[in-house]
Design a protein around this motif. Sequence first.
Motif, PDB file in Angstrom:
ATOM      1  N   THR A  90       0.849  -1.191   0.000  1.00 12.68           N
ATOM      2  CA  THR A  90       0.000   0.000   0.000  1.00 12.68           C
ATOM      3  C   THR A  90       0.888   1.246   0.000  1.00 12.68           C
ATOM      4  O   THR A  90       2.095   1.159   0.275  1.00 12.68           O
ATOM      5  CB  THR A  90      -0.903   0.028   1.244  1.00 12.68           C
ATOM      6  N   GLU A  91       0.267   2.391  -0.232  1.00 12.58           N
ATOM      7  CA  GLU A  91       1.011   3.644  -0.150  1.00 12.58           C
ATOM      8  C   GLU A  91       1.623   3.828   1.230  1.00 12.58           C
ATOM      9  O   GLU A  91       2.760   4.272   1.350  1.00 12.58           O
ATOM     10  CB  GLU A  91       0.095   4.835  -0.445  1.00 12.58           C
ATOM     11  N   ASP A  92       0.864   3.500   2.261  1.00 10.99           N
ATOM     12  CA  ASP A  92       1.379   3.648   3.621  1.00 10.99           C
ATOM     13  C   ASP A  92       2.582   2.745   3.862  1.00 10.99           C
ATOM     14  O   ASP A  92       3.529   3.139   4.542  1.00 10.99           O
ATOM     15  CB  ASP A  92       0.290   3.365   4.650  1.00 10.99           C
ATOM     16  N   GLU A  93       2.534   1.536   3.321  1.00 10.88           N
ATOM     17  CA  GLU A  93       3.678   0.628   3.479  1.00 10.88           C
ATOM     18  C   GLU A  93       4.902   1.169   2.742  1.00 10.88           C
ATOM     19  O   GLU A  93       6.019   1.124   3.271  1.00 10.88           O
ATOM     20  CB  GLU A  93       3.324  -0.771   2.971  1.00 10.88           C
ATOM     21  N   LEU A  94       4.702   1.675   1.541  1.00 10.01           N
ATOM     22  CA  LEU A  94       5.815   2.247   0.783  1.00 10.01           C
ATOM     23  C   LEU A  94       6.361   3.483   1.481  1.00 10.01           C
ATOM     24  O   LEU A  94       7.576   3.681   1.548  1.00 10.01           O
ATOM     25  CB  LEU A  94       5.378   2.568  -0.644  1.00 10.01           C
ATOM     26  N   ALA A  95       5.463   4.316   2.017  1.00 10.75           N
ATOM     27  CA  ALA A  95       5.893   5.512   2.736  1.00 10.75           C
ATOM     28  C   ALA A  95       6.622   5.154   4.030  1.00 10.75           C
ATOM     29  O   ALA A  95       7.417   5.948   4.533  1.00 10.75           O
ATOM     30  CB  ALA A  95       4.693   6.403   3.043  1.00 10.75           C
ATOM     31  N   VAL A  97       9.250   5.116  -5.196  1.00 10.51           N
ATOM     32  CA  VAL A  97       7.812   5.305  -5.003  1.00 10.51           C
ATOM     33  C   VAL A  97       7.522   5.741  -3.570  1.00 10.51           C
ATOM     34  O   VAL A  97       6.739   6.667  -3.334  1.00 10.51           O
ATOM     35  CB  VAL A  97       7.016   4.040  -5.384  1.00 10.51           C
ATOM     36  N   GLY A  98       8.166   5.106  -2.595  1.00  6.83           N
ATOM     37  CA  GLY A  98       7.974   5.496  -1.199  1.00  6.83           C
ATOM     38  C   GLY A  98       8.379   6.941  -0.952  1.00  6.83           C
ATOM     39  O   GLY A  98       7.670   7.689  -0.277  1.00  6.83           O
ATOM     40  N   ALA A  99       9.510   7.345  -1.527  1.00  6.74           N
ATOM     41  CA  ALA A  99       9.961   8.729  -1.384  1.00  6.74           C
ATOM     42  C   ALA A  99       8.973   9.686  -2.047  1.00  6.74           C
ATOM     43  O   ALA A  99       8.666  10.752  -1.501  1.00  6.74           O
ATOM     44  CB  ALA A  99      11.354   8.893  -1.991  1.00  6.74           C
ATOM     45  N   ALA A 100       8.462   9.306  -3.215  1.00  4.19           N
ATOM     46  CA  ALA A 100       7.485  10.145  -3.916  1.00  4.19           C
ATOM     47  C   ALA A 100       6.200  10.289  -3.111  1.00  4.19           C
ATOM     48  O   ALA A 100       5.616  11.375  -3.054  1.00  4.19           O
ATOM     49  CB  ALA A 100       7.186   9.563  -5.296  1.00  4.19           C
ATOM     50  N   VAL A 101       5.766   9.215  -2.477  1.00  5.97           N
ATOM     51  CA  VAL A 101       4.563   9.280  -1.633  1.00  5.97           C
ATOM     52  C   VAL A 101       4.805  10.250  -0.481  1.00  5.97           C
ATOM     53  O   VAL A 101       3.983  11.127  -0.207  1.00  5.97           O
ATOM     54  CB  VAL A 101       4.165   7.881  -1.114  1.00  5.97           C
ATOM     55  N   LEU A 102       5.938  10.107   0.199  1.00  8.05           N
ATOM     56  CA  LEU A 102       6.244  10.980   1.331  1.00  8.05           C
ATOM     57  C   LEU A 102       6.328  12.443   0.910  1.00  8.05           C
ATOM     58  O   LEU A 102       5.719  13.315   1.532  1.00  8.05           O
ATOM     59  CB  LEU A 102       7.560  10.556   1.988  1.00  8.05           C
ATOM     60  N   LEU A 103       7.074  12.712  -0.141  1.00  4.86           N
ATOM     61  CA  LEU A 103       7.237  14.097  -0.583  1.00  4.86           C
ATOM     62  C   LEU A 103       5.931  14.659  -1.141  1.00  4.86           C
ATOM     63  O   LEU A 103       5.614  15.833  -0.937  1.00  4.86           O
ATOM     64  CB  LEU A 103       8.366  14.199  -1.617  1.00  4.86           C
ATOM     65  N   GLY A 104       5.181  13.819  -1.837  1.00  3.60           N
ATOM     66  CA  GLY A 104       3.885  14.258  -2.346  1.00  3.60           C
ATOM     67  C   GLY A 104       2.937  14.640  -1.232  1.00  3.60           C
ATOM     68  O   GLY A 104       2.203  15.631  -1.332  1.00  3.60           O
ATOM     69  N   ARG A 105       2.948  13.882  -0.162  1.00  2.00           N
ATOM     70  CA  ARG A 105       2.100  14.193   0.991  1.00  2.00           C
ATOM     71  C   ARG A 105       2.483  15.513   1.642  1.00  2.00           C
ATOM     72  O   ARG A 105       1.670  16.142   2.308  1.00  2.00           O
ATOM     73  CB  ARG A 105       2.174  13.063   2.023  1.00  2.00           C
ATOM     74  N   LEU A 106       3.727  15.917   1.440  1.00  2.00           N
ATOM     75  CA  LEU A 106       4.202  17.184   1.994  1.00  2.00           C
ATOM     76  C   LEU A 106       4.025  18.345   1.010  1.00  2.00           C
ATOM     77  O   LEU A 106       4.497  19.456   1.257  1.00  2.00           O
ATOM     78  CB  LEU A 106       5.677  17.062   2.403  1.00  2.00           C
ATOM     79  N   GLY A 107       3.380  18.069  -0.118  1.00  2.00           N
ATOM     80  CA  GLY A 107       3.110  19.117  -1.094  1.00  2.00           C
ATOM     81  C   GLY A 107       4.290  19.505  -1.955  1.00  2.00           C
ATOM     82  O   GLY A 107       4.325  20.601  -2.515  1.00  2.00           O
TER      83      GLY A 107
END
Length: 127
Positions: free
Chosen positions: A7-12, A41-51
Amino acid sequence: MDTTSRTEDELAGLDIAALLRYGVTAPRGPMRTSLFGDGAVGAAVLLGRLGTEPRSVAFLAETVRAGGLAHALTLPEPLPRPEAAGLVRDWLAAAASLAGGVRADDTAARWLRAVASVIELRQSVRR
């Protein structure tokens, strides 16, 4: 690692710094694949969540390519938002700790560009 079952949360939740430490200087193979696959992908999820905007990460990638990881660590604000800057500074420090020279700098720059591409793709799908 099979990203289709994460999931996104797992990747993040992945330890991106560890993936960088083990993947940046690794030869082509599982560690490098994990870095550029799940790690990007995990890094992209984290950074995306931070705008974070993909162009900011792409600019950082070019900075790393031009000046190296050590130079990028001296930037007072490697990304515009403080939370994202702190996160990416930890990642840069992990990659720079290897003292892998130009090859590690180039790999880290390519990885950051991959992260920027994933952020951009995710944004375009949501529009």
